[in-house]
Design an enzyme around this catalytic site. Structure first.
Site, PDB file in Angstrom:
ATOM      1  N   HIS A  40      46.908  34.026  45.092  1.00 40.89           N
ATOM      2  CA  HIS A  40      45.640  33.667  45.059  1.00 40.89           C
ATOM      3  C   HIS A  40      45.241  34.869  44.194  1.00 40.89           C
ATOM      4  O   HIS A  40      45.696  35.907  43.958  1.00 40.89           O
ATOM      5  CB  HIS A  40      44.870  33.811  46.420  1.00 40.89           C
ATOM      6  CG  HIS A  40      44.885  34.838  47.291  1.00 40.89           C
ATOM      7  ND1 HIS A  40      46.075  35.084  48.034  1.00 40.89           N
ATOM      8  CD2 HIS A  40      44.332  35.889  47.466  1.00 40.89           C
ATOM      9  CE1 HIS A  40      45.886  36.133  48.587  1.00 40.89           C
ATOM     10  NE2 HIS A  40      44.797  36.703  48.325  1.00 40.89           N
ATOM     11  N   HIS A  98      48.048  37.518  43.588  1.00 37.59           N
ATOM     12  CA  HIS A  98      49.118  38.157  44.541  1.00 37.59           C
ATOM     13  C   HIS A  98      49.001  37.191  45.768  1.00 37.59           C
ATOM     14  O   HIS A  98      48.272  36.345  45.931  1.00 37.59           O
ATOM     15  CB  HIS A  98      48.537  39.395  44.956  1.00 37.59           C
ATOM     16  CG  HIS A  98      47.291  39.366  45.605  1.00 37.59           C
ATOM     17  ND1 HIS A  98      46.075  39.051  44.989  1.00 37.59           N
ATOM     18  CD2 HIS A  98      46.984  39.505  46.960  1.00 37.59           C
ATOM     19  CE1 HIS A  98      45.026  39.171  46.106  1.00 37.59           C
ATOM     20  NE2 HIS A  98      45.816  39.566  47.022  1.00 37.59           N
TER      21      HIS A  98
HETATM   22  C1  SIN Z   1      41.968  38.463  49.274  1.00 42.36           C
HETATM   23  O1  SIN Z   1      42.636  39.021  48.117  1.00 42.36           O
HETATM   24  O2  SIN Z   1      42.612  38.104  50.307  1.00 42.36           O
HETATM   25  C2  SIN Z   1      40.402  38.410  48.704  1.00 42.36           C
HETATM   26  C3  SIN Z   1      40.032  37.197  47.922  1.00 42.36           C
HETATM   27  C4  SIN Z   1      38.773  37.376  47.592  1.00 42.36           C
HETATM   28  O3  SIN Z   1      38.048  38.222  47.612  1.00 42.36           O
HETATM   29  O4  SIN Z   1      38.281  36.249  47.060  1.00 42.36           O
END
Ligand code: SIN
Length: 317
Positions: free
Chosen positions: A267, A117
């Site tokens: 990410h 996302h």
């Molecule tokens: C996020 O989606 O900002 C969190 C990423 C993570 O927990 O590594």
């Protein structure tokens, strides 16, 4: 650009060390607990625009120092416009392993892009950047991955680029197919509903580059296509943007910081941590973003909900 020729750029006393061909660089030679010089801010910003996500190690910041570091790059939003913030710290969002509000129930249909996302694209002005700080980190597991949506756009064939250039999509918070939201998730999403229509290709406001703006978790439908056409095209694009060669994978340590450009990346938070007994706790700030614009000059539109403003303004109301 031949990214392979870049090895450890030195700017304003900082060392910028690339981590993969298309995305990610580690920055050393700076103490983020202290106010940065203008040259340091500019060097970090330039590295962010070039490498899309930059990482720092051994920066043991308090919540206040995290906020102060972030504020040198823009206005901070409220921790999360739907899922809240850390009590007493309106700009900080807690990313804890066991947070209930963003967990789902049931058997999600898992596909290679599940969970990928871009932050808060259900808002008409998604945060331009996110700054995530690692505090409690498992000894193994729990890595985060990012992908470069600009290189993903550039690597599409020219006819497909021309086709997606004119498309727009609807973004909302919803559980993945097959799963349902917990009570906490459904209540938060119902109380503060955000739905927006964004271009599928976003023109980066600072670099002018085009990015494939297809946040897999939040983009639900391409406007004007039939449900089948929309689903097939989205799956093709999601499979494409998550190709490993466009990505970088980061191994966290306590004191690590990741700072990424949401206008050019998506990410993936780790799911292997749920197969391990270790705890994991990170904290995130986000910076107020502008309204995306497509190659045709058309801006995004809010279908439900208001733009995400600065935390300072929310606190005054
Ligand atoms: C996020 O989606 O900002 C969190 C990423 C993570 O927990 O590594």
């Amino acid at each position: 650009m031949n990214a392979a020729v870049v090895v450890n750029e030195h700017v304003a006393g900082l060392k910028v060390s690339p981590l993969s061909a298309h995305i990610g660089a580690e920055i050393s030679g700076v103490d983020l607990r202290k106010a940065l010089s203008r040259a340091q801010v500019e060097a970090i910003r330039a590295a962010l625009l070039k490498w899309r996500v930059v990482f720092f190690r051994e920066q043991f910041l308090s919540h206040e120092q995290h906020v102060a570091f972030s504020a040198q790059f823009g206005e901070l939003t409220i921790g999360h416009p739907v899922f809240g913030h850390v009590e007493g710290h309106p700009e900080i969002y807690s990313i804890s392993k066991f947070r209930k509000a963003t967990r789902f129930e049931g058997q999600a249909l898992l596909r290679p892009w599940t969970g990928w996302h871009t932050d808060v694209t259900a808002a008409v002005n998604p945060p331009f950047a996110s700054i995530l700080r690692g505090v409690t980190i498992p000894p193994y597991g729990g890595d985060t991955q990012w992908t470069n949506l600009v290189i993903a756009y550039e690597k599409l064939s020219a006819p497909l680029r021309a086709f997606v250039d004119g498309l727009r999509g609807l973004h909302r918070f919803a559980p993945p197919q097959g799963a349902s939201g917990t009570e906490a998730f459904s209540k938060a999403v119902d109380d503060r509903t955000l739905v927006s229509e964004h271009p599928l290709v976003r023109v980066h406001p600072e670099t002018g580059e085009r990015a494939l703006y297809v946040s897999p978790s939040f983009l639900k439908q391409i406007v004007g296509l039939s449900p089948r056409e929309s689903q097939v095209l989205l799956e093709l694009l999601w499979e494409h943007v998550t190709r490993p060669e466009f990505t970088v994978r980061f191994k966290w340590e306590a004191g690590s910081i990741a700072f990424w450009d949401n206008r050019a990346t998506a990410h993936l938070a780790p799911s292997d941590i749920f197969d391990l007994d270790f705890d994991r706790q990170l904290y995130r700030t986000t910076l107020v973003g502008d309204v995306p614009v497509g190659p045709d000059g058309k801006a995004s539109v809010a279908i439900e909900g208001s733009p995400v403003g600065a935390a300072a303004a929310v606190a005054m109301n």
